[in-house]
Design an enzyme around this catalytic site. Structure first.
Site, PDB file in Angstrom:
ATOM      1  N   TRP A 198      10.109  -7.388  -7.859  1.00  0.00           N
ATOM      2  CA  TRP A 198       9.747  -8.377  -6.842  1.00  0.00           C
ATOM      3  C   TRP A 198      10.318  -9.758  -7.125  1.00  0.00           C
ATOM      4  O   TRP A 198      10.539 -10.546  -6.201  1.00  0.00           O
ATOM      5  CB  TRP A 198       8.226  -8.503  -6.763  1.00  0.00           C
ATOM      6  CG  TRP A 198       7.673  -9.372  -7.843  1.00  0.00           C
ATOM      7  CD1 TRP A 198       7.327  -9.002  -9.105  1.00  0.00           C
ATOM      8  CD2 TRP A 198       7.468 -10.795  -7.783  1.00  0.00           C
ATOM      9  NE1 TRP A 198       6.917 -10.093  -9.837  1.00  0.00           N
ATOM     10  CE2 TRP A 198       6.990 -11.195  -9.040  1.00  0.00           C
ATOM     11  CE3 TRP A 198       7.639 -11.748  -6.789  1.00  0.00           C
ATOM     12  CZ2 TRP A 198       6.675 -12.522  -9.344  1.00  0.00           C
ATOM     13  CZ3 TRP A 198       7.331 -13.078  -7.081  1.00  0.00           C
ATOM     14  CH2 TRP A 198       6.850 -13.451  -8.354  1.00  0.00           C
ATOM     15  N   GLU A 203       1.826   3.264  -2.179  1.00  0.00           N
ATOM     16  CA  GLU A 203       1.368   4.343  -3.078  1.00  0.00           C
ATOM     17  C   GLU A 203       0.160   5.094  -2.524  1.00  0.00           C
ATOM     18  O   GLU A 203      -0.304   6.060  -3.127  1.00  0.00           O
ATOM     19  CB  GLU A 203       1.031   3.768  -4.455  1.00  0.00           C
ATOM     20  CG  GLU A 203       2.211   3.710  -5.407  1.00  0.00           C
ATOM     21  CD  GLU A 203       3.341   2.840  -4.894  1.00  0.00           C
ATOM     22  OE1 GLU A 203       4.447   3.382  -4.709  1.00  0.00           O
ATOM     23  OE2 GLU A 203       3.131   1.638  -4.664  1.00  0.00           O
ATOM     24  N   ASP A 259      11.131   6.150  -6.482  1.00  0.00           N
ATOM     25  CA  ASP A 259      10.348   4.944  -6.189  1.00  0.00           C
ATOM     26  C   ASP A 259      11.199   3.690  -6.292  1.00  0.00           C
ATOM     27  O   ASP A 259      10.770   2.675  -6.834  1.00  0.00           O
ATOM     28  CB  ASP A 259       9.126   4.829  -7.108  1.00  0.00           C
ATOM     29  CG  ASP A 259       8.201   3.689  -6.687  1.00  0.00           C
ATOM     30  OD1 ASP A 259       8.056   3.463  -5.470  1.00  0.00           O
ATOM     31  OD2 ASP A 259       7.633   3.014  -7.569  1.00  0.00           O
ATOM     32  N   GLY A 285       0.779  -1.235   0.000  1.00  0.00           N
ATOM     33  CA  GLY A 285       0.000   0.000   0.000  1.00  0.00           C
ATOM     34  C   GLY A 285       0.805   1.276   0.000  1.00  0.00           C
ATOM     35  O   GLY A 285       0.261   2.346   0.281  1.00  0.00           O
ATOM     36  N   TRP A 326       5.851  -5.029   1.352  1.00  0.00           N
ATOM     37  CA  TRP A 326       4.892  -5.735   0.506  1.00  0.00           C
ATOM     38  C   TRP A 326       5.408  -7.033  -0.114  1.00  0.00           C
ATOM     39  O   TRP A 326       4.636  -7.778  -0.708  1.00  0.00           O
ATOM     40  CB  TRP A 326       4.355  -4.810  -0.584  1.00  0.00           C
ATOM     41  CG  TRP A 326       5.351  -4.198  -1.525  1.00  0.00           C
ATOM     42  CD1 TRP A 326       5.912  -2.956  -1.416  1.00  0.00           C
ATOM     43  CD2 TRP A 326       5.854  -4.756  -2.744  1.00  0.00           C
ATOM     44  NE1 TRP A 326       6.748  -2.710  -2.482  1.00  0.00           N
ATOM     45  CE2 TRP A 326       6.726  -3.797  -3.312  1.00  0.00           C
ATOM     46  CE3 TRP A 326       5.658  -5.969  -3.410  1.00  0.00           C
ATOM     47  CZ2 TRP A 326       7.403  -4.010  -4.510  1.00  0.00           C
ATOM     48  CZ3 TRP A 326       6.333  -6.187  -4.608  1.00  0.00           C
ATOM     49  CH2 TRP A 326       7.187  -5.216  -5.150  1.00  0.00           C
ATOM     50  N   ASP A 355      11.870   1.134  -4.361  1.00  0.00           N
ATOM     51  CA  ASP A 355      11.543   0.321  -3.184  1.00  0.00           C
ATOM     52  C   ASP A 355      12.712  -0.577  -2.786  1.00  0.00           C
ATOM     53  O   ASP A 355      13.365  -1.171  -3.648  1.00  0.00           O
ATOM     54  CB  ASP A 355      10.354  -0.600  -3.488  1.00  0.00           C
ATOM     55  CG  ASP A 355       9.053   0.152  -3.640  1.00  0.00           C
ATOM     56  OD1 ASP A 355       9.083   1.276  -4.124  1.00  0.00           O
ATOM     57  OD2 ASP A 355       8.012  -0.412  -3.278  1.00  0.00           O
TER      58      ASP A 355
END
Length: 591
Positions: free
Chosen positions: A418, A196, A320, A194, A260, A322
């Protein structure tokens, strides 16, 4: 096939039901020894350290061409989209998730369905990056998974009937769960999605038998952690010690840092390793400072959730990038000494090797062809050396609605996203699914509103080359050398597995399951599954034969966020299958 009052489809076959009931309970010892027991797969990562290495070598470079499909199971209905699951196998039963928070139990010998569970999702779910689910946790007689409306669901392994359902977070605020939970020392551990939407990331532990919350650890500096005893919340320290040290004003209250992708566990240091996502919003000019603990790797005490150490790969992230990508534990020898290390390939394009005992930086190096946002890493600390002009501009400086754009490489979808890499204990190499793309990115004004996107940025993504985007790389963590590479036309978005048979497996969006020579990178095998492979392959032994399984079904973030890259994959068909292959007994040969 019949449906009971719980909405669970149960196979009519008495044989399939008998197989399910015959599956034994999964113990803590089973999970801790998963990497040593190739007859089953009971942990996400084929071992708690996440190496995705199998000791099986019946299937090898001399006989891989004889690998044959033996069954294919359809997830059915119109619910397609991305299938990113890793199958689990226990006593002849496969447990696999599918898009839209579904779970299946399948007879691993025949491909016959035993039961199916469909989560009843509300209309207002807000997953940022497709309706994916990456897998289940197995514990005792339960199959446990997370849902897109941010719940944990424990199912009876034999029937698929819910044993308990627990709300983890508020989906209307943007929370979801897409990762496979893990079980460590009798505790069910989960993260949340979550980032974003301006949520606050967290790692939590639950009792896998009851769903009772045991501890919670927020991953944004300034939020209180708690341990729960006898139904009472006991304060366990503020993450980072206090609020506002690396965040301005109240920005930490909606700081993102979502966990996440889930985590790994290293028994030698008794540490959970979780990565954290982007700080919120993307517009970094609104939140000066390092913004702990976003875009970081955390070592967490599994007993109470305390943070042991952290390593931030992208301080004050403005792209961004991550930091959620898996941190894989491994050992290597140097100057006659065994180094307890851990490695991660970050979205920012750098590969990091850390001391997993204390988080100290050992070395780092690029694993992609070009990085523009940073000139390199500080050799002592691993902190990025930012490139002048590499950060998207401040909208307030232009007195407009759009800051000065920049071209950044890698794109925000990352040098690696990912999709898990693998580490071979035979070659000492990491096999990294990566992508070569760039983006134009700019900042915009934004304010937080519950449940609304909290970006403050715009972007377009472009391929960095005309003839390929995806690159499967073999990387030496001791030297930083790229040993070999395989270039793929479309982006790589599926996980990797390697084996003692000198093989590396992965899938492609074009639909192929492929196998490569682990030492040379030579492509040895491919099979078209009919839809893009964005799942993670696994291998196990059953009845004296070696099997390989992978989920197939195109989707994920690329077709949703990929900009010009999406044009490369726009004709790819969606799907929803799990394919299983085996090597016949008469084809077993020494490698």
């Amino acid at each position: 096939m019949r449906t009971n009052k719980f909405g669970i489809r149960i196979a009519a076959s008495t044989l399939a039901l008998a197989v399910s009931v015959g599956a034994q309970a999964v113990t803590d010892a089973d999970i801790m020894n998963d990497h040593k027991t190739p007859g089953d797969i009971v942990s996400y990562g084929m071992g708690t350290q996440g190496q995705r290495f199998s000791t099986l070598d019946d299937l090898n470079t001399s006989n891989i061409q004889y690998l044959q499909p033996v069954w294919a199971f359809s997830f059915g209905s119109e619910k397609m989209r991305g299938q990113e699951s890793q199958p689990m196998i226990k006593d002849g039963v496969m447990y696999v998730t599918a898009s839209y928070s579904r779970v299946y139990a399948i007879d691993a010998r025949t491909g016959e369905e035993i039961w199916q569970y469909d989560a009843r999702l509300p209309d207002g779910i807000m997953p940022c990056c497709d309706v994916v689910n990456r897998g289940v946790a197995l514990y005792d007689d339960k199959v446990i998974f997370g849902t897109l409306d941010a719940k944990l669901v424990a199912l009876d392994k034999d029937t698929g009937k819910p044993v308990w359902i627990k709300k983890v977070a508020d989906y209307q605020a943007g929370y979801a769960i897409t990762a496979a939970p893990i079980v460590v020392k009798g505790k069910l551990i989960t993260g949340v999605s979550g980032g974003e939407f301006g949520i606050v990331g967290k790692v939590e532990a639950y009792d896998p038998n009851t769903g009772e919350l045991l501890w919670t650890r927020p991953t944004v500096e300034g939020h209180m952690g708690y341990v729960y005893k006898d139904g009472k919340a006991i304060e366990n320290g503020i993450s980072g010690g206090k609020a506002g040290v690396t965040w301005p004003g109240d920005m930490w209250k909606n700081g993102g840092a979502a966990t996440w992708l889930g985590g790994t566990y290293d028994p030698s240091t008794d540490s959970l390793f979780f990565g954290t996502g982007n700080p919120a919003p993307w517009n970094s000019h609104l939140r000066p400072g390092d913004n702990l603990f976003s875009s970081s790797r955390l070592a967490i005490d599994p007993d109470d959730g305390s943070i042991k150490w952290h390593f931030q790969t992208t301080p004050h992230d403005g792209w961004d990038y991550d930091g959620v990508n898996e941190l894989i534990s491994f050992n290597y020898e140097e100057n006659g000494k065994t180094i307890q290390a851990a490695a991660t390939a970050d979205r920012n394009g750098f590969f990091y090797v850390l001391n997993r005992e204390n988080g100290d930086f050992i070395r780092g190096f690029p694993f992609v062809d070009k990085i523009t946002w940073a000139k390199g890493l500080d050799p002592e600390t691993g902190r990025p050396i930012y490139a002048e002009g590499g950060r998207p501009g401040d909208p307030s400086a232009t007195q407009g609605t759009k800051g000065e754009p920049v071209i950044a490489q890698p794109a925000f979808l990352g040098g690696k996203n990912w999709m898990p890499m693998a580490y071979s204990q035979e070659t000492g190499l990491f096999y990294v699914p990566s992508n070569e793309w760039s983006m134009e990115i700019w900042n915009e004004p934004v304010s937080y509103k519950k449940g609304a996107a909290f970006l403050g940025a715009g972007f377009t993504i472009k391929p960095a080359h005309d003839d390929y985007i995806g690159v499967l790389r073999a990387m030496d963590p001791k030297t930083g050398k790229e040993v070999w590479r395989y270039e793929n036309t479309a982006p790589l978005w599926g996980g990797v597995m390697t084996t003692a048979g000198n093989l590396v497996f992965t899938g492609t969006p074009e639909g192929y399951l492929k196998a490569f020579d682990a030492r040379t990178g030579e492509e040895l095998y491919k099979f078209n599954t009919g839809s893009g492979v964005v799942g993670t392959p696994v291998t196990w032994s059953m009845d004296g034969e070696q099997y390989v399984s992978v989920a197939s079904g195109w989707g994920g973030a690329v077709p949703l966020w990929g900009g010009e890259v999406a044009r490369v994959v726009k004709e790819f068909n969606q799907g929803g299958m799990v394919w299983t292959f085996k090597l016949p007994k008469d084809r077993v040969a020494s490698n």
